[in-house]
Structures are given as structure tokens and as C-alpha cells.
Write a protein that holds these residues in place. Sequence first.
Motif, PDB file in Angstrom:
ATOM      1  N   GLU A  36      59.765  19.225  -1.653  1.00  0.00           N
ATOM      2  CA  GLU A  36      58.385  18.940  -2.574  1.00  0.00           C
ATOM      3  C   GLU A  36      58.477  19.358  -4.324  1.00  0.00           C
ATOM      4  OE1 GLU A  36      54.196  18.096  -2.440  1.00  0.00           O
ATOM      5  OE2 GLU A  36      55.237  18.757  -0.495  1.00  0.00           O
ATOM      6  N   THR A  37      59.168  20.395  -4.309  1.00  0.00           N
ATOM      7  CA  THR A  37      59.295  20.819  -5.556  1.00  0.00           C
ATOM      8  C   THR A  37      60.221  19.722  -6.379  1.00  0.00           C
ATOM      9  OG1 THR A  37      59.409  22.984  -5.198  1.00  0.00           O
ATOM     10  CG2 THR A  37      60.604  22.484  -7.165  1.00  0.00           C
ATOM     11  N   ASP A  40      58.268  16.658  -7.290  1.00  0.00           N
ATOM     12  CA  ASP A  40      57.415  16.859  -8.545  1.00  0.00           C
ATOM     13  C   ASP A  40      58.167  17.017  -9.550  1.00  0.00           C
ATOM     14  OD1 ASP A  40      55.390  17.324  -6.989  1.00  0.00           O
ATOM     15  OD2 ASP A  40      55.113  19.328  -6.788  1.00  0.00           O
ATOM     16  N   THR A 279      49.268  18.870  -8.931  1.00  0.00           N
ATOM     17  CA  THR A 279      50.238  18.908  -7.766  1.00  0.00           C
ATOM     18  C   THR A 279      49.384  19.936  -6.898  1.00  0.00           C
ATOM     19  OG1 THR A 279      51.147  20.800  -9.258  1.00  0.00           O
ATOM     20  CG2 THR A 279      52.213  18.761  -9.222  1.00  0.00           C
ATOM     21  N   SER A 282      51.132  22.720  -4.793  1.00  0.00           N
ATOM     22  CA  SER A 282      52.154  23.950  -5.333  1.00  0.00           C
ATOM     23  C   SER A 282      51.924  25.366  -4.754  1.00  0.00           C
ATOM     24  CB  SER A 282      52.026  23.737  -6.932  1.00  0.00           C
ATOM     25  OG  SER A 282      52.527  24.708  -7.444  1.00  0.00           O
TER      26      SER A 282
END
Length: 480
Positions: A36-37, A40, A279, A282
Amino acid sequence: MSTISKNSLKTSLLELECHFTWTLLKQDVDLDELEETIGDQIEFLIKSNITNYNLLSYVCHLKNSNEEALRNLQKAEEEIKKNYPDEIARRSLVTWGNYAWIYYHMERYKEAQTYVNKVENSCKKLSSTAQWKIQLPEIYAEQGWALLKFGGKYYMRAKNCFENALKNEPDNPEFNAGYAIAMYRLEDFSHRQCEDASLSIKPLKRAVQLNPKDTFIVALLALKLQDFKQVEEGERYIEAAMQKTPDLPYVLRYAAKFYRRKGEVDKALKILKKAIAVTPKSAFLHHQLGLCYRAKLFQLKKTTRYPPQEQVEEFIRLSIFHFKMATDQKTKFFSAHVDLANMYAQGKRYEKAEETFQKAFQINILSYNDKQEYYYHYGNFQHFHMKSESEAIRYYLEGLKIEKDSYIRSKCRDALNQLLEKRIQGGLGDATDFGTLGLIHNLNGEKHKATECYEKAVALCPDNEEYLSALCELRLSISS
């Protein structure tokens, strides 16, 4: 494929410089959260994404989706062609190494060998001496970025990688940024003791000077200045970063942290809500929101003699909600687990608090500081919520026994001292209390005080081997 050629292929693969040979262990990260990071960062950070696609391919492999891993390597190749049309071979070494390994794991040995050959031939052209190991600064840097993503255990190695990259190109903005981030994270990870000067301020200022457009680094510099009470200068940097990139979640999250720590909690909340709209998953942002609502709760309790119960409950509820989102999103997020456990205790949900503390301690990547922090907070939970002084003493002592000096270790020591002195002065002190106090004094190097305590412990419990041997050792060390 014959066993001999398969073995020689494996030998060649181990020589490659790529994610598969950099000892990046999947048990040290939450793979879903890391994926996911990286996603992003690909979306929001305006920089070359070769590094991100290469790392993403490795993450996909660790999640057993090799086809997806290959697709990400193709994207890395497209980025290389777009950004470095004149240096394709040089810039592709890590990508080709990853290709070779993924094909090997897919048992497509012929394709694996093809990529091994590509790396070998390119290394020969790029360096007259190297068959494989070509020490290119961008490969050191790529390894550094990957290490940073794998968490605290890897930060020192990341720092070393960026130092190696900088030896060849001391003015490279990207290498300087990586080095500055590694230094910043290392200090954060080791819960820096407040030294006179921070080791990361200089590299952060240098990175900002070399690339003032990198607002992510600008925001980190602002926070570091704030750590060292240079708040006005820090605020100038944070405001400049927010003006340049008003919608970048990576800058907004640090700006929010800056204002929360400055005491401007409502401003921090406003910034966080803007960032979380961009986001929503997060873990960092949810943790920061939880900290803001916790700050509002403590503010309310401090400033109001009889705070309205519904307001107290609302802040606890919001805080729990966001801490829980952070731990769900990032299962190895230690401080979010501890914060969640403490907030359950605030809300008198003691079973949930206990369960969350246990989850926090089972995280497999805890540093010494994390363990000290766990023992301190769990000791507080036992002391103030469970009303068990003996359990509190036990856990504070565990924190103190980790002989690594830190702010939190001194908190364990102070809490222990207070509790034991109170018990002894109240006439409740038993041999165990005197023995424990003796141990604290001994760990502090206060040998005479330690001796007195052990003498009292032995007087109360004459046959205790532990106290007798500690007393004997102390007397010998004092007389020698």
C-alpha cells in the motif's frame, strides 16, 4: 535442467546485486501495508519510480504472486527507458537481477539464465575488473531505499548504503536525501537521548539545500528543528513545504505532527482530515489522528474540574477508533498498539487493554527501546488500573533490567523507586522490596546504598540465596 547447471545457475544468482540478495526478510514487515505504501508513493511522489517498481516486484514475489512481480519489473523497465535512454544497461542491473530470481522461482530456468547473462555481460562492459560485483552508487542507493522500507532493524545498513553512494557522488540530491532520512529514522528508532546537537540536522539541511523542491525532506527538517526547540525556524520550513505541495499527504502528515506537538491540536486535526481524504488507509495518519484526540482528552481533563462525561467518552471513542485503524492497517505498528491499549484502559475496557498489550508484545520486530516502553506502560496499567503494585513492580523492573540507557528506562527506574519507597515508608516493605531496591541501586552503580538494602532483605529473609550472593559480591567489589 540438469542438477549441475541448476546449481551453477543458483551460484550465479547469489552473486547478483538485487532485492533477492539483500537479506530483506518478510517476517520483519507487514507485506500488505508495505504494498500500500509503495503504491501511494508511486501515485504521489513526483520522482523516478524505478526503485519503487523494483521493490514492489519483490514484495509481490514474497506474497506469492510472481506474475504480478513480472508486471512490475516491466513497469520499471519502461521508467528506465523514459528517464535514462542513454544508460539502459547500467540502470537495469537490479531489475534484471530481480527478473532472473523470479524466473528461477517459477522454474523457468532458461529465462533466468538469460537475465543472468545480461547482467554479467553488462558488468563486463561497464567495468574491466568486475564479472558481477560492480559497485555503482545508484545500486547502493537503491539498496538503501529498500532497507529503509523494511523497518528499524535495517536503518543502520541503509545509512551505510547511502554513505557508499555518496563517496562517488557527494552532491547527488537523491543520495543526500536518502542519507538524511536514514539518519533521521535512526535517531527516531533509538529514541534519541537529547544530545546537544542532532546528528541528522546537518544532513537534512544539506539535502534541502541541494533540492529545495523535495518538500518531504523539508518537513522532516522542520520536525527535527522542533525537537531541538528551534520551533520558529521549523515552522518557517513547514509552512514553506505546505505552500509548495499543499495536497501531498506525505507533507501534510508531518505538518500535522508538527502542530500537534506545538499544542495547536485543532490545526493538526484539520490538516490530518485533508490528508486522510487523499490516503484513507494510511496507518501513520490514523495514528496521528488518535494522538490528536488523546491530546484533546488530556487537555479537557487538565483544564476542567468536572469535564462533561459525554465529551470525555467521545474523545476516547475517536482515539480508539483511529488507533485501531492504524493497528489493523499495519499489524507490526508497536507504538499504535501500546497507545490503543492505554486508551482502552482510559475507557475502563480492561480486557481489551490486556489483550492489546499482549498483541503489542508479540510483535516480532521489537527493539530494546520498544521492550522497555512496553514494560513501562504495562507496569502503569497494572499499577493504576489493575491496582496491583506487585505486578507493576515486576514489569518496571523488567524494563530496568534491559541495560540500554534511554528516557523510558529512567521512567521505569523512577516509577519503581517511588513505589518501593512508598511501600517501605508505609511499613509494608518486605524482603522482596528491599531486594528489588538493592538491585536498582546496584544497576545505578550506587553500591553502598545497594549493600544497605540487601542487608535489610537478608535480615528479613536469611536463607535467600539471591540476596546473600548479591550482598557477598557487593562487599567484595567495595573492599577491592
